[in-house]
Design a protein around this motif. Structure first.
Motif, PDB file in Angstrom:
ATOM      1  N   SER A   1      -6.393 -32.200 -11.062  1.00 36.17           N
ATOM      2  CA  SER A   1      -6.242 -30.930 -11.865  1.00 36.17           C
ATOM      3  C   SER A   1      -5.530 -29.603 -10.562  1.00 36.17           C
ATOM      4  CB  SER A   1      -7.138 -30.808 -13.077  1.00 36.17           C
ATOM      5  OG  SER A   1      -7.591 -31.194 -14.064  1.00 36.17           O
ATOM      6  N   LEU A   2      -4.055 -29.492 -10.875  1.00 33.85           N
ATOM      7  CA  LEU A   2      -3.851 -28.706  -9.692  1.00 33.85           C
ATOM      8  C   LEU A   2      -2.533 -27.768 -10.451  1.00 33.85           C
ATOM      9  CD1 LEU A   2      -2.057 -30.949  -7.324  1.00 33.85           C
ATOM     10  CD2 LEU A   2      -4.511 -30.035  -7.395  1.00 33.85           C
ATOM     11  N   ASN A   3      -3.195 -26.242 -10.186  1.00 30.93           N
ATOM     12  CA  ASN A   3      -2.587 -24.767 -10.834  1.00 30.93           C
ATOM     13  C   ASN A   3      -1.136 -25.676 -10.423  1.00 30.93           C
ATOM     14  OD1 ASN A   3      -5.271 -24.610  -9.609  1.00 30.93           O
ATOM     15  ND2 ASN A   3      -4.363 -22.063 -10.449  1.00 30.93           N
ATOM     16  N   ALA A   4      -0.559 -25.271 -11.693  1.00 28.95           N
ATOM     17  CA  ALA A   4       1.151 -26.076 -11.737  1.00 28.95           C
ATOM     18  C   ALA A   4       2.018 -24.816 -11.103  1.00 28.95           C
ATOM     19  CB  ALA A   4       1.498 -26.395 -13.534  1.00 28.95           C
ATOM     20  N   PRO A   5       2.905 -25.325 -10.672  1.00 29.02           N
ATOM     21  CA  PRO A   5       4.405 -24.411 -10.201  1.00 29.02           C
ATOM     22  C   PRO A   5       4.471 -23.353 -11.004  1.00 29.02           C
ATOM     23  CG  PRO A   5       4.604 -26.190  -8.457  1.00 29.02           C
ATOM     24  CD  PRO A   5       3.386 -26.497  -9.803  1.00 29.02           C
ATOM     25  N   GLY A   6       4.989 -23.071 -11.156  1.00 23.28           N
ATOM     26  CA  GLY A   6       5.382 -21.534 -11.944  1.00 23.28           C
ATOM     27  C   GLY A   6       4.688 -20.309 -12.451  1.00 23.28           C
ATOM     28  N   GLY A   7       3.225 -20.703 -12.669  1.00 23.19           N
ATOM     29  CA  GLY A   7       2.195 -19.835 -12.479  1.00 23.19           C
ATOM     30  C   GLY A   7       2.892 -18.188 -12.166  1.00 23.19           C
ATOM     31  N   LEU A   8       1.961 -16.910 -12.433  1.00 26.95           N
ATOM     32  CA  LEU A   8       1.978 -15.605 -12.498  1.00 26.95           C
ATOM     33  C   LEU A   8       0.549 -15.345 -12.299  1.00 26.95           C
ATOM     34  CD1 LEU A   8       5.153 -14.972 -14.907  1.00 26.95           C
ATOM     35  CD2 LEU A   8       5.071 -15.778 -12.414  1.00 26.95           C
ATOM     36  N   TYR A   9       0.417 -14.672 -11.814  1.00 26.23           N
ATOM     37  CA  TYR A   9      -1.320 -13.440 -11.632  1.00 26.23           C
ATOM     38  C   TYR A   9      -0.728 -12.362 -11.145  1.00 26.23           C
ATOM     39  CZ  TYR A   9      -2.655 -17.897 -10.984  1.00 26.23           C
ATOM     40  OH  TYR A   9      -3.778 -19.681 -11.444  1.00 26.23           O
ATOM     41  N   TYR A  10      -0.902 -11.139 -12.034  1.00 22.30           N
ATOM     42  CA  TYR A  10      -0.343  -9.510 -12.260  1.00 22.30           C
ATOM     43  C   TYR A  10      -1.410  -8.970 -11.178  1.00 22.30           C
ATOM     44  CZ  TYR A  10       3.136 -11.043 -15.810  1.00 22.30           C
ATOM     45  OH  TYR A  10       4.208 -12.125 -16.430  1.00 22.30           O
ATOM     46  N   CYS A  11      -1.348  -8.514 -10.823  1.00 23.82           N
ATOM     47  CA  CYS A  11      -2.601  -7.817  -9.466  1.00 23.82           C
ATOM     48  C   CYS A  11      -2.272  -6.696  -9.628  1.00 23.82           C
ATOM     49  CB  CYS A  11      -2.434  -8.712  -8.114  1.00 23.82           C
ATOM     50  SG  CYS A  11      -3.014 -10.066  -8.437  1.00 23.82           S
ATOM     51  N   GLN A  12      -3.448  -5.055  -9.203  1.00 23.47           N
ATOM     52  CA  GLN A  12      -3.150  -4.502  -8.440  1.00 23.47           C
ATOM     53  C   GLN A  12      -3.984  -4.425  -7.485  1.00 23.47           C
ATOM     54  OE1 GLN A  12      -4.325  -2.037 -11.782  1.00 23.47           O
ATOM     55  NE2 GLN A  12      -2.389  -1.983 -12.898  1.00 23.47           N
ATOM     56  N   LYS A  13      -3.719  -3.034  -6.360  1.00 26.38           N
ATOM     57  CA  LYS A  13      -4.418  -3.037  -5.441  1.00 26.38           C
ATOM     58  C   LYS A  13      -5.783  -2.514  -5.932  1.00 26.38           C
ATOM     59  CE  LYS A  13      -3.491  -1.628  -1.306  1.00 26.38           C
ATOM     60  NZ  LYS A  13      -3.021  -1.546  -0.350  1.00 26.38           N
ATOM     61  N   LEU A  14      -7.222  -2.478  -4.734  1.00 31.01           N
ATOM     62  CA  LEU A  14      -7.973  -1.680  -5.557  1.00 31.01           C
ATOM     63  C   LEU A  14      -8.488  -0.052  -5.837  1.00 31.01           C
ATOM     64  CD1 LEU A  14     -10.924  -4.030  -3.811  1.00 31.01           C
ATOM     65  CD2 LEU A  14     -10.110  -4.272  -6.099  1.00 31.01           C
ATOM     66  N   ASP A  15      -7.460   0.394  -4.747  1.00 26.58           N
ATOM     67  CA  ASP A  15      -7.061   1.727  -4.588  1.00 26.58           C
ATOM     68  C   ASP A  15      -5.589   2.463  -5.079  1.00 26.58           C
ATOM     69  OD1 ASP A  15      -4.821   1.136  -3.503  1.00 26.58           O
ATOM     70  OD2 ASP A  15      -5.691   2.052  -1.582  1.00 26.58           O
ATOM     71  N   ASP A  16      -5.633   2.068  -6.388  1.00 23.69           N
ATOM     72  CA  ASP A  16      -4.225   2.316  -7.264  1.00 23.69           C
ATOM     73  C   ASP A  16      -2.773   2.287  -6.653  1.00 23.69           C
ATOM     74  OD1 ASP A  16      -5.945   1.180  -9.319  1.00 23.69           O
ATOM     75  OD2 ASP A  16      -6.718   2.949  -9.442  1.00 23.69           O
ATOM     76  N   SER A  17      -2.915   2.157  -5.233  1.00 26.92           N
ATOM     77  CA  SER A  17      -1.540   2.044  -5.000  1.00 26.92           C
ATOM     78  C   SER A  17      -0.967   0.537  -4.892  1.00 26.92           C
ATOM     79  CB  SER A  17      -1.593   2.971  -3.143  1.00 26.92           C
ATOM     80  OG  SER A  17      -2.109   1.649  -2.167  1.00 26.92           O
ATOM     81  N   LEU A  18       0.384   1.443  -4.490  1.00 30.29           N
ATOM     82  CA  LEU A  18       1.147  -0.246  -4.395  1.00 30.29           C
ATOM     83  C   LEU A  18       0.837  -0.774  -2.950  1.00 30.29           C
ATOM     84  CD1 LEU A  18       4.328   0.998  -6.431  1.00 30.29           C
ATOM     85  CD2 LEU A  18       2.729  -0.229  -7.096  1.00 30.29           C
ATOM     86  N   PRO A  19       1.005  -2.247  -3.183  1.00 37.68           N
ATOM     87  CA  PRO A  19       1.249  -2.963  -1.887  1.00 37.68           C
ATOM     88  C   PRO A  19       2.353  -2.163  -0.446  1.00 37.68           C
ATOM     89  CG  PRO A  19       0.503  -4.664  -3.289  1.00 37.68           C
ATOM     90  CD  PRO A  19       1.659  -2.725  -3.954  1.00 37.68           C
ATOM     91  N   SER A  20       2.122  -1.951   0.513  1.00 39.40           N
ATOM     92  CA  SER A  20       3.565  -2.117   1.296  1.00 39.40           C
ATOM     93  C   SER A  20       4.590  -3.149   1.459  1.00 39.40           C
ATOM     94  CB  SER A  20       3.043  -2.030   2.794  1.00 39.40           C
ATOM     95  OG  SER A  20       2.054  -1.978   3.618  1.00 39.40           O
ATOM     96  N   LEU A  21       6.027  -2.692   2.159  1.00 39.52           N
ATOM     97  CA  LEU A  21       6.083  -4.227   2.347  1.00 39.52           C
ATOM     98  C   LEU A  21       5.624  -4.841   3.183  1.00 39.52           C
ATOM     99  CD1 LEU A  21      10.078  -2.930   2.359  1.00 39.52           C
ATOM    100  CD2 LEU A  21       8.370  -4.059  -0.092  1.00 39.52           C
ATOM    101  N   ALA A  22       5.257  -4.713   3.847  1.00 37.13           N
ATOM    102  CA  ALA A  22       4.078  -5.389   5.402  1.00 37.13           C
ATOM    103  C   ALA A  22       3.427  -6.372   4.783  1.00 37.13           C
ATOM    104  CB  ALA A  22       3.708  -4.508   6.319  1.00 37.13           C
ATOM    105  N   GLU A  23       2.789  -5.772   3.794  1.00 34.06           N
ATOM    106  CA  GLU A  23       1.169  -6.093   3.097  1.00 34.06           C
ATOM    107  C   GLU A  23       1.991  -7.250   2.446  1.00 34.06           C
ATOM    108  OE1 GLU A  23      -2.024  -3.094   2.541  1.00 34.06           O
ATOM    109  OE2 GLU A  23      -0.435  -2.464   1.192  1.00 34.06           O
ATOM    110  N   ILE A  24       3.128  -6.948   1.426  1.00 37.47           N
ATOM    111  CA  ILE A  24       3.712  -8.772   0.941  1.00 37.47           C
ATOM    112  C   ILE A  24       4.122  -9.046   1.841  1.00 37.47           C
ATOM    113  CG2 ILE A  24       5.767  -9.055  -0.489  1.00 37.47           C
ATOM    114  CD1 ILE A  24       5.919  -6.293  -1.861  1.00 37.47           C
TER     115      ILE A  24
END
Length: 390
Positions: free
Chosen positions: A342-365
């Motif tokens: 059983s594999l995780n299927a393409p199209g699945g989504l995960y909604y995440c936030q950084k632990l410090d509640d800041s937005l990830p930088s483009l370099a981190e993305i």
């Protein structure tokens, strides 16, 4: 250098679903698409082995040459399938994100279609804990875009938090038509059919409406082998060994670009799975991002999951996932079916936030989507695209 292999159907294709012909309730066996990475890798490994003059009987017994290069059906050698993707009109397309919904209404003779996105609601207590679940803000009767693909232009709009245009969404039925087949089992030694072995399958045939092909990117091959490759060839692919035309080209590896502008209005990031993944097999968290663990409140209820991707500490708030992808197959070496996975299927989504509640930088993305995650990444599993969660 990276090897680019373009596969185009010459005949029908058939990539059998996980059920067996003799399973209870099975009338016809459907073909899955795109094909499993193991099927494509096996066909291309066979072609490369033939070009190298491999004695397959010795290779099967572990005595032949190039074992370290081509590996076997379970553990690839230097051969790595970096990516398997569908291309339409010369452009890569991706499985439609699971949060995209379509609503159709009929007024007189006119049909109106609108598109919407799921949102993430407030925390609710459920069997997972006290967590945030997806909510549908769309009209009643809206449905997810199963068996649809999205172009790069539409994906860029989606990653930025918007709703893509209908022209950027491609139904699979525009690419492939279902062609039922009836077959019998044959006893070649006696020149007769085998009793009880009547079966039905549903092959896939290109509709011809759009120009499409499969593109496979392979890494880890040495310069000597690459220099010996022809420009074109053909392989037998999938069930019944149907023919596929192959074109080879050499590419310089490049890191995927993060075509995403900064957006201070975002709540966090959305991770879109663009290939199958094996994140946590043999675990009750097989649906979850790899290495993430549940975090509980004072009442002992899970509120989110916490972990790291590419060195970025994240908390997983919610997920929108299709049904798991069930894959089997045939083990040529052992001459027996492979265990179902059983594999995780393409199209699945995960909604995440950084632990410090800041937005990830483009370099981190960029760092997050430059890697593959989970197990079997040599098969092209675990690829992610990063967008804004609004």
């Amino acid at each position: 250098m990276m090897l680019q292999c373009t596969l185009t159907p010459v005949d029908t294709w058939f990539f059998r679903e996980a059920r067996s012909h003799d399973a209870v309730g099975v009338g016809q066996l459907d073909s899955i698409f795109p094909p499993p990475a193991s099927t494509v890798a096996g066909a291309l490994r066979t072609l490369l082995g033939d070009l190298l003059g491999i004695n397959w009987q010795e290779f099967k017994e572990g005595q032949g040459k190039h074992q370290d290069l081509l590996g076997d059906g379970e553990h690839l050698g230097a051969f790595r399938l970096a990516e398997l993707r569908l291309c339409v009109g010369g452009e890569a397309v991706y499985p439609a994100p699971q949060d995209l919904l379509r609503h159709q209404t009929l007024a007189g003779q006119e049909e109106t279609t609108t598109y919407h996105r799921l949102s993430i609601g407030d925390p609710l207590r459920c069997d997972l804990g006290e967590v945030r679940l997806p909510e549908m803000q769309a009209p009643a009767g809206s449905k997810p875009l199963d068996n649809h693909y999205i172009t790069q232009k539409g994906l860029n709009t989606w990653l930025a938090g918007g709703i893509p245009d209908e022209a950027t969404l491609i139904p699979q039925k525009e690419l492939l038509a279902i062609e039922p087949r009836l077959g019998i089992g044959r006893d070649n030694t006696r020149g007769r059919v085998k009793d009880g072995l009547l079966y039905q399958t549903r092959h896939l045939r290109s509709t011809g409406e759009k120009d499409w092909h499969l593109e496979v990117l392979i890494d880890g091959l040495d310069e000597m082998l690459l220099s010996r490759l022809p420009t074109t060839s053909s392989i037998r692919l999938g069930g019944e060994g149907r023919e596929a035309a192959v074109k080879f080209a050499l590419l310089q590896p490049t890191a995927p670009a993060a075509d995403l502008a900064a957006d201070d209005s975002a709540q966090g990031i959305t991770l879109l799975l663009t290939s199958p993944a094996r994140f946590n097999p043999e675990s009750e968290l097989s649906w979850c991002l790899p290495g993430f663990v549940p975090v509980q409140n004072s009442a002992g209820l899970t509120t989110h999951w916490q972990g790291e991707l590419a060195g970025v500490a994240l908390k997983l708030i919610a997920a929108v996932l299709p049904r798991p992808l069930r894959l089997g197959g045939w083990d040529q070496k052992k001459r027996q079916p492979k265990p179902l996975a059983s594999l995780n299927a393409p199209g699945g989504l995960y909604y995440c936030q950084k632990l410090d509640d800041s937005l990830p930088s483009l370099a981190e993305i960029q760092a997050i989507q430059a890697q593959a995650y989970g197990e079997a990444t040599a098969w092209g599993y675990g690829r992610l695209q990063v967008g804004w969660w609004k």
